[in-house]
Scaffold this active site. Structure first.
Site, PDB file in Angstrom:
ATOM      1  N   LYS A  54       0.839  -1.206   0.000  1.00  0.00           N
ATOM      2  CA  LYS A  54       0.000   0.000   0.000  1.00  0.00           C
ATOM      3  C   LYS A  54       0.870   1.250   0.000  1.00  0.00           C
ATOM      4  CE  LYS A  54      -3.834  -2.272   2.336  1.00  0.00           C
ATOM      5  NZ  LYS A  54      -4.583  -2.415   3.591  1.00  0.00           N
ATOM      6  N   HIS A 100       0.770  -6.915  17.802  1.00  0.00           N
ATOM      7  CA  HIS A 100      -0.369  -7.845  17.891  1.00  0.00           C
ATOM      8  C   HIS A 100      -1.015  -7.686  19.254  1.00  0.00           C
ATOM      9  CE1 HIS A 100       3.591  -9.779  17.309  1.00  0.00           C
ATOM     10  NE2 HIS A 100       3.207 -10.054  16.099  1.00  0.00           N
TER      11      HIS A 100
END
Length: 114
Positions: A54, A100
């Site tokens: 991206k 995470h």
């Protein structure tokens, strides 16, 4: 240029349960597979590769596949894009952060072109 991606860790776990090593071979290099053991780390690398694609403005596809991007870890465990990855896309630097928590893995990439 900046890219960010988030992925549900359970999604990656299901992919691995269903397709095993074949799934890993589709988005991780052999070097990456050697250092990644947990589903959360694997999901983090998935998100990092999506974020990288991206940031360079292509997304994952013809111009930039998962295997065109290789991430390793330094001696302190910090992930980084290999010099081959940077050269392939004519980049000077690419900073990476992976985290995470709460069943999700997230990655942010900031790149500077030459």
């Amino acid at each position: 240029m900046i890219g960010i991606d988030i992925v549900q860790i359970s999604r990656v776990e299901k992919l691995i349960e269903r397709f095993g090593e074949k799934a890993l071979n589709r988005f991780l290099t052999k070097n990456e597979q050697k250092i990644l053991k947990s589903p959360s780390s694997i999901a983090g690398f998935w998100a990092a590769k999506e974020a990288f694609s991206k940031a360079i403005g292509t997304g994952i596809g013809k111009e930039c596949s998962f295997l065109d991007i290789e991430i390793l870890k330094d001696t302190k465990g910090k992930p980084y894009f290999t010099s081959q990855t940077l050269q392939k896309f004519n980049l000077k630097t690419a900073d990476l952060s992976i985290s995470h928590d709460g069943g999700f893995a997230i990655a942010a990439v900031i790149i500077k072109s030459i």
